[in-house]
Design an enzyme around this catalytic site. Structure first.
Site, mmCIF file in Angstrom:
data_model
loop_
_atom_site.group_PDB
_atom_site.id
_atom_site.type_symbol
_atom_site.label_atom_id
_atom_site.label_comp_id
_atom_site.label_asym_id
_atom_site.label_seq_id
_atom_site.Cartn_x
_atom_site.Cartn_y
_atom_site.Cartn_z
ATOM 1 C CB SER A 29 -2.571 7.428 21.502
ATOM 2 O OG SER A 29 -2.417 7.016 22.844
ATOM 3 C CG HIS A 162 -15.865 -13.156 -20.238
ATOM 4 N ND1 HIS A 162 -14.513 -13.262 -20.051
ATOM 5 C CD2 HIS A 162 -16.334 -14.434 -20.314
ATOM 6 C CE1 HIS A 162 -14.159 -14.543 -20.028
ATOM 7 N NE2 HIS A 162 -15.260 -15.278 -20.176
ATOM 8 C CB SER A 283 -27.571 15.738 -12.346
ATOM 9 O OG SER A 283 -26.970 16.836 -12.990
ATOM 10 C CE LYS A 289 -26.112 11.487 -14.863
ATOM 11 N NZ LYS A 289 -24.684 11.690 -14.756
ATOM 12 C CD GLU A 296 -21.571 6.827 -8.584
ATOM 13 O OE1 GLU A 296 -22.599 7.465 -8.294
ATOM 14 O OE2 GLU A 296 -20.727 7.214 -9.381
HETATM 15 N N1 ARG Z 1 -0.902 4.322 24.363
HETATM 16 C C1 ARG Z 1 -0.144 3.096 24.323
HETATM 17 C C2 ARG Z 1 -0.595 2.272 23.133
HETATM 18 O O1 ARG Z 1 -1.605 2.552 22.616
HETATM 19 C C3 ARG Z 1 -0.369 2.336 25.569
HETATM 20 C C4 ARG Z 1 0.739 1.393 25.921
HETATM 21 C C5 ARG Z 1 1.924 2.135 26.319
HETATM 22 N N2 ARG Z 1 2.947 1.280 26.816
HETATM 23 C C6 ARG Z 1 4.209 1.679 26.963
HETATM 24 N N3 ARG Z 1 5.048 0.826 27.423
HETATM 25 N N4 ARG Z 1 4.589 2.875 26.630
HETATM 26 O O2 ARG Z 1 0.077 1.369 22.703
#
Ligand code: ARG
Length: 467
Positions: A29, A162, A283, A289, A296
């Site tokens: 992550s 409406h 435009s 325009k 938007e």
């Molecule tokens: N990167 C993990 C998360 O965002 C951290 C927690 C990980 N914990 C574990 N028991 N693997 O959730």
């Protein structure tokens, strides 16, 4: 570096190197949770300080850890930190670097905590900060609306139901309707902060710890009201993120409705406002325009906010207690929603402050479409004591006559009105103008300019009391 031996027909494309690469890609992550570095370091500093205060680690180790963490923060900030996917997430990246910098003492930092409470802490701190930022941005937007409402407490435009002309209202009143909405959004922010203001640190993996940690101390150091009360709940809970996404989605809906009004108002057919060049585009082919692109895009970005909420609700549903790796999927939706909402509010504040309000166009439209018909009926109720249903019927005949002649109600001669109902007198013309019609609506919460001014004053007082 992957090596031929891992290649396999099944692992095509990006994952040609085999199962290791797939696992790293799905497991890591760090590509997005690196934004939590500041919170992670802040949490670790507080944790280390508490460990030393409780004599769980030595003063020397604490000092080394604290110095190392501060050095790491600098490295990340000046872009010299080497993030590694192999180390999965921000927590392990920082801990590994700490070990490289200070040696074995780094291994003492994780005493009495787990990544489960660590990530819950980092994410809470991040969401809390974002909520405070959004609150400030919403306050600025409200102030922009109060200024416009003040300028236009006596500017008249048609009110719609409406999207058909209903009754004249003041533009100030219309602005104040949004002040109410964004005011409610702010109160949702306040509620969300109040509920999330508990520190997860020290819940450890799921059951707490046998070490003599002081969770009250870290809670206080980190600016939380108190520590959470149940370790299982603590590492399983993402309500704060769900609440954040809910309030973001609701606020997005408000912004989107306003954006839609801005799109409609800025058409040549309505012509109620002119957007500044800063918030519109021309435009490439049609020189006449001026497109309301920012409005938007605000309207469209609401989709991302709604999607983020559904994403996290879906991630969380059905998860058993306590932590499951599913919960790592909680972050991207929240990060994206926060950035999106910030941008939407900033763009809307700019548009609202800069737009030119075309008072004449609004006033002309306010009188069209027999917007004062209800006032004729009310006059008959008040002055002639007719039942409202009968007054409504008589008014309908007057509207039909005016329509047939292609004139406004106020342009019908008295004799013609009297032919419909002999009790009508000259006095009726006072209520048939747009201005009198809006000014008469003094009931609490009504559109009359005096009401609008009172509401502006009371909102300003409220905002003034905040600081
Ligand atoms: N990167 C993990 C998360 O965002 C951290 C927690 C990980 N914990 C574990 N028991 N693997 O959730």
């Amino acid at each position: 570096m992957s090596g031929e031996k891992n290649s396999n027909q099944m692992w095509g494309g990006r994952f040609a190197s085999g199962p290791d690469a797939v696992m790293e890609a799905i497991n890591a992550s760090i590509d997005y949770d690196r934004v939590l570095y500041r919170e992670d370091i802040e949490g670790s500093l507080a944790h280390a300080e508490m460990l030393a205060a409780q004599n769980i680690i030595s003063k020397d180790d604490h000092e080394a850890i604290a110095e190392g963490l501060k050095a790491i923060e600098k490295e990340i900030e000046n872009g010299t930190f080497a993030f590694s996917r192999r180390l999965e997430d921000i927590h392990m990246n920082i801990e590994a670097r700490l070990a490289a910098l200070i040696g074995p003492a780094a291994g003492r930092l994780h005493t009495g905590r787990s990544r489960n409470d660590q990530v819950a802490l980092d994410f809470r701190l991040w969401v809390k900060r974002e909520l405070m930022r959004i609150d400030g941005a919403l306050k600025t937007l409200i102030e922009a609306f109060l200024a416009r409402a003040d300028d236009h407490a006596e500017t008249y435009l048609p009110g719609f139901t409406h999207l058909q002309t209903a009754q004249p209202v003041t533009f100030g009143h219309h602005c104040m309707a949004y002040v109410e909405m964004f005011g409610r959004d702010r109160s949702r922010v306040t509620d969300c902060i109040a509920r999330l203001d508990e520190s997860p640190l020290g819940a450890a993996a799921l059951a707490g710890t046998s070490l003599p940690i002081d969770r009250h101390m870290t809670a206080e150091k980190l600016g939380f009201r108190e520590p959470t009360r149940n370790s299982l709940d603590t590492v399983s809970d993402r309500d704060f993120a769900l609440e954040f996404l809910s309030l973001a989605a609701i606020c997005g809906v408000h912004l989107s409705r306003l954006a839609e009004e801005i799109v409609i108002w800025s058409t040549p057919q309505f012509g109620f406002i002119r957007l500044s060049d800063a918030f519109s585009t021309g435009s490439s082919i049609m020189p006449q325009k001026k497109n309301p692109d920012a409005a938007e895009l605000i309207r469209a970005k609401t989709g991302r906010l709604n999607g983020a909420l559904i994403t996290l609700l879906t991630v969380m549903k059905g998860l058993p207690l306590a932590y499951s790796k599913d919960m790592q999927e909680d972050k991207e939706a929240v990060f994206d929603a926060a950035e999106t909402l910030d941008l939407m509010i900033a763009a809307m504040t700019g548009m609202v402050s800069d737009m030119e309000v075309r008072v004449d166009r609004m006033a002309a439209a306010a009188g069209a479409g027999f917007a004062t018909a209800t006032d004729l009926a009310d006059w008959l109720v008040r002055e002639v004591n007719l039942p409202f249903r009968q007054a409504h019927h008589i008014t309908g005949r007057a509207v039909a006559l005016a329509e047939e002649r292609n004139v406004d109600l106020a342009d019908l001669p008295l004799a013609d009105l009297q032919a419909i109902d002999p009790a009508i007198t000259e006095d009726v013309y006072h209520v048939l103008t747009v201005e009198s019609c809006a000014k008469a609506r003094t009931s609490y919460g009504g559109t009359a300019p005096d009401n609008v001014r009172q509401q502006i004053a009371s909102w300003r007082e409220r905002l003034g009391d905040e600081t």
